[in-house]
Design an enzyme around this catalytic site. Structure first.
Site, PDB file in Angstrom:
ATOM      1  N   GLU A 106     -13.942 -15.194  19.488  1.00 12.89           N
ATOM      2  CA  GLU A 106     -15.431 -16.114  19.206  1.00 12.89           C
ATOM      3  C   GLU A 106     -14.779 -17.326  18.419  1.00 12.89           C
ATOM      4  O   GLU A 106     -14.321 -17.443  17.493  1.00 12.89           O
ATOM      5  CB  GLU A 106     -15.972 -15.308  17.849  1.00 12.89           C
ATOM      6  CG  GLU A 106     -16.549 -13.916  18.499  1.00 12.89           C
ATOM      7  CD  GLU A 106     -17.695 -13.535  17.452  1.00 12.89           C
ATOM      8  OE1 GLU A 106     -18.863 -13.517  18.129  1.00 12.89           O
ATOM      9  OE2 GLU A 106     -17.586 -13.370  16.485  1.00 12.89           O
TER      10      GLU A 106
ATOM     11  N   HIS B 200     -14.740 -10.582  10.949  1.00 10.21           N
ATOM     12  CA  HIS B 200     -15.620 -11.674  11.502  1.00 10.21           C
ATOM     13  C   HIS B 200     -15.476 -13.009  10.795  1.00 10.21           C
ATOM     14  O   HIS B 200     -15.147 -13.087   9.535  1.00 10.21           O
ATOM     15  CB  HIS B 200     -17.177 -11.209  11.369  1.00 10.21           C
ATOM     16  CG  HIS B 200     -18.166 -12.161  12.078  1.00 10.21           C
ATOM     17  ND1 HIS B 200     -18.473 -13.267  11.654  1.00 10.21           N
ATOM     18  CD2 HIS B 200     -18.708 -12.017  13.478  1.00 10.21           C
ATOM     19  CE1 HIS B 200     -19.319 -13.754  12.697  1.00 10.21           C
ATOM     20  NE2 HIS B 200     -19.608 -13.051  13.701  1.00 10.21           N
TER      21      HIS B 200
HETATM   22  P1  PGA Z   1     -24.192 -15.900  17.645  1.00  7.38           P
HETATM   23  O1  PGA Z   1     -22.977 -15.118  16.886  1.00  7.38           O
HETATM   24  O2  PGA Z   1     -24.266 -15.247  19.024  1.00  7.38           O
HETATM   25  O3  PGA Z   1     -25.371 -16.220  17.034  1.00  7.38           O
HETATM   26  O4  PGA Z   1     -23.307 -17.302  18.155  1.00  7.38           O
HETATM   27  C1  PGA Z   1     -22.028 -14.389  17.522  1.00  7.38           C
HETATM   28  C2  PGA Z   1     -21.271 -13.636  16.183  1.00  7.38           C
HETATM   29  O5  PGA Z   1     -21.435 -14.282  15.124  1.00  7.38           O
HETATM   30  O6  PGA Z   1     -20.645 -12.589  16.289  1.00  7.38           O
END
Ligand code: PGA
Length: 209
Positions: free
Chosen positions: A135, A84
């Site tokens: 992401e 992550h």
């Molecule tokens: P968020 O985070 O939905 O708060 O933007 C997503 C993540 O960190 O996986």
């Protein structure tokens, strides 16, 4: 196939009591819930946020502070987030570490979800059927979601490289969830902040599925 919706609680909530309340409010939604390690056994949750990069044959070893993939498997955990962006940022995790974690998680029989923000972070030997979460950094925890067009471009590019399941993550909410699924060709969503609000999270699952 129904979209795979994954809740990343990050370092929340602060007490077990709150974790139990939140979990009971959302568990029927059928999503993968990744709480902090300390709540996993009480909640019997099906997801974790991280694991160690080695899976020693005995399932454990002299690695202070770490949690082995086998320990997670033994608890009944099915999915684990790997690499992550917050681990890359605060723990200095590199692509090499993420790849080792991916292999260790697979060796223990877990389903790793590799988080990336660039195609170059895909391991060379990534196999069909793996789960990847795209992401974009600017969208994580900012409330500034990525455009559907940009998400689509990246997700299609990943899928063209290798046939993997691709989730979108970054400022997902109940208003945009369905459109990511429809317009960005993703197979599911990774939800951070909004997964801590039960009504909002349940709406995300409903709207996405
Ligand atoms: P968020 O985070 O939905 O708060 O933007 C997503 C993540 O960190 O996986």
């Amino acid at each position: 196939m129904a979209p795979l919706i994954v809740a990343n609680w990050k370092m929340n909530p602060a007490t077990l009591k709150e974790a139990v309340t939140l979990f009971s409010a959302v568990k029927e939604a059928g999503a993968v819930i990744c709480p902090p390690f300390v709540y996993l056994s009480a909640l019997k949750a099906n997801g974790a946020q991280d694991c160690f990069w080695e899976n020693p044959p005995a399932g454990g070893g002299a690695y202070t502070g770490e949690v082995s993939p086998q320990m997670l498997k033994n608890l009944g955990v099915e999915y684990v987030l790997i690499g992550h962006s917050e681990r890359r940022k605060y723990q200095g995790e590199t692509n090499e570490v993420a790849e080792k974690k991916l292999k260790a998680a697979l060796a223990a029989g877990l389903k790793p979800i590799l988080c990336i923000d660039k195609i170059s972070q895909l391991p060379k030997d990534i196999k069909e059927g793996f789960i990847v979460a795209y992401e974009p950094l600017f969208a994580i925890g900012t409330g500034k979601p990525c455009s559907f067009e940009m998400a689509d471009e990246m997700i299609v590019a990943i899928k063209n490289k290798v046939k993997v399941t691709v989730l979108y993550g970054g400022s997902v909410n109940s208003q945009n969830a369905a459109d990511y699924i429809k317009k960005a060709h993703c197979d599911g969503l990774l939800v951070g902040g909004a997964s801590l609000k039960p009504a909002e999270f349940i709406d995300i699952v409903k709207n996405a599925c």
